[in-house]
Scaffold this active site. Sequence first.
Site, short mmCIF file in Angstrom:
data_model
loop_
_atom_site.label_atom_id
_atom_site.label_comp_id
_atom_site.label_asym_id
_atom_site.label_seq_id
_atom_site.Cartn_x
_atom_site.Cartn_y
_atom_site.Cartn_z
N THR A 71 22.62 7.98 10.23
CA THR A 71 22.59 7.98 11.70
C THR A 71 23.56 8.99 12.32
O THR A 71 23.23 9.67 13.28
CB THR A 71 22.90 6.55 12.21
N ARG B 3 9.89 11.50 18.78
CA ARG B 3 10.79 10.36 19.06
C ARG B 3 12.25 10.83 18.95
O ARG B 3 12.91 11.05 19.95
CB ARG B 3 10.49 9.21 18.09
N TYR C 35 13.90 0.29 9.86
CA TYR C 35 15.04 1.21 9.90
C TYR C 35 16.33 0.43 9.70
O TYR C 35 16.57 -0.55 10.43
CB TYR C 35 15.17 1.83 11.28
N GLU D 53 19.68 1.06 10.71
CA GLU D 53 20.51 1.99 11.46
C GLU D 53 21.95 1.98 10.93
O GLU D 53 22.48 0.94 10.57
CB GLU D 53 20.51 1.60 12.95
N HIS E 41 20.59 13.54 9.55
CA HIS E 41 21.06 14.24 10.77
C HIS E 41 21.95 15.39 10.34
O HIS E 41 22.48 15.41 9.23
CB HIS E 41 21.77 13.27 11.71
#
Length: 506
Positions: free
Chosen positions: A176, A13, A141, A143, A206
């Site tokens: 994010t 994903r 989630y 975000e 990330h």
Amino acid sequence: MSRLIEIMDTTLRDGEQTSGVSFSASEKLTIAQLLLKEVKVDRLEVASARVSDGEFQAVKKITRWAQENGCIDKIEVLTFVDGDTSVNWMIDAGAKVMNLLTKGSMNHLIHQLKKTPEQHFREIEQVISLARSKDIRCNVYLEDWSNGMRNSPDYVFQFLDFLTRQPVDRVLLPDTLGVLTPHETYTFIKSIVDRYPNSHFDFHAHNDYDLSIANVMEAVRAGANGLHLTVNGMGERAGNAPLASAIAALNDFMPEVKTSVVETSLYSVSKLVETFTGFRIPANKPVVGENVFTQTAGIHADGDNKNNLYFNDLMPERFGRTRKYALGKTSGKANIEKNLQELGIKLSAADLKKVTQRIIELGDRKEMVTREDLPYIISDILDSNSIEEKVVVVNYVLTHSKGLRPSATLQVQIKGQLYEENAQGDGQYDAFMNALKKIYQRLKMPLPMLTDYTVRIPPGGKTDALCETIITWSINDKEVKTRGLDSDQTVSAIKATQKMLNLLAI
Ligand SMILES: CC(C)C(=O)C(=O)O
């Protein structure tokens, strides 16, 4: 007792959000099978709902396989707060776990959705309730959660309070934009875990500042229950936290936790993803990069023989790999000996010195020498050992141009005397041979006939250093083969020719 950290792999994903990457349905299934059966991650996020028909077919293929193999509860799909659309998509695709994408910062909520927290929560509640009524389990989630913690922590905690009243299995906390420092990661997650000790929190890193592994470790130290990782760190922008490095770091530095991941399978899944995506693994990428278990400096190889002085805990065998010893200008005798040992070859001290010298020369020309090249170099050197150099090709100029025949100007020294000729030919080597023939005709000396010409490169296709030319010559009904080795094919043929001239001169 060690704490079990759940590993959710999101290569299919978030990893697929790497620019230019798109998996086919069969590729997704193959990767999913390897990750669940061999690598043994706990969960897989395989797609976002509603993206495309291809994505729908891929999810269907995976859920069908997962149903048959009793692991449907490990397959997750990212969905949206969109009434019943994502839920219906999930039902049609046969998926049973949704990771609902919601807004984890006030900034996103106001500017993107233009909604109040209450409106957002109401819509989320409706989706969750619908999903649960259809036997779909829910994770949520938040975000932009990391910026939410920085800029709107009251909103984040209001949201988390709301979620504790919902039938939600896990709360997924994404950094994010990859902006968190390790210190913030620890502080933010600790404050959440302390306030909601009975909830399950995943951390989703990330890698924008190359801090994803440090952040993953701090998240675990703060009490996160699960991690989102991707094979080779694939993912949007600078990618996600790489699976292999994260597992190695947790195993080596955090003995208080464990995961179900099988280290020896990490390399094969990494190569599979590399092949399917065409996204090359950097050679220096920890754990899975081509060079990370290669000792280049001779002093390191020497130390490996002396109580493993240059080893750390990242032993290549742990990851199904082997240590290599590079060959080049800095590698020295110890590296060459290590490679010879692997190949089962023993050389005299004098020959070892010559081989070392040859490798240094190649390295100086910036050419990469691989273990596969070594037998070729050795046989070339051993070949040359037995031949006395009475004939030397001293200088030559070869030309190759469009519209004109190739030509050669050649200087050869025969028994101390220098001769020069030039000629044209069908190719550069043919021109070289025609010039040589002129010299030999002048001296009334015979030249053998070239009857076969074979070019080989060492196996593996990894070398850029060497090319071997084997030429078969015929003279007086006798056949002789000579071999030349060089990175340039014509030069390797000339070297083979010089050997023949010396055999002739004996
Ligand atoms: C789409 C979301 C969940 C994401 O990947 C992120 O916020 O990093």
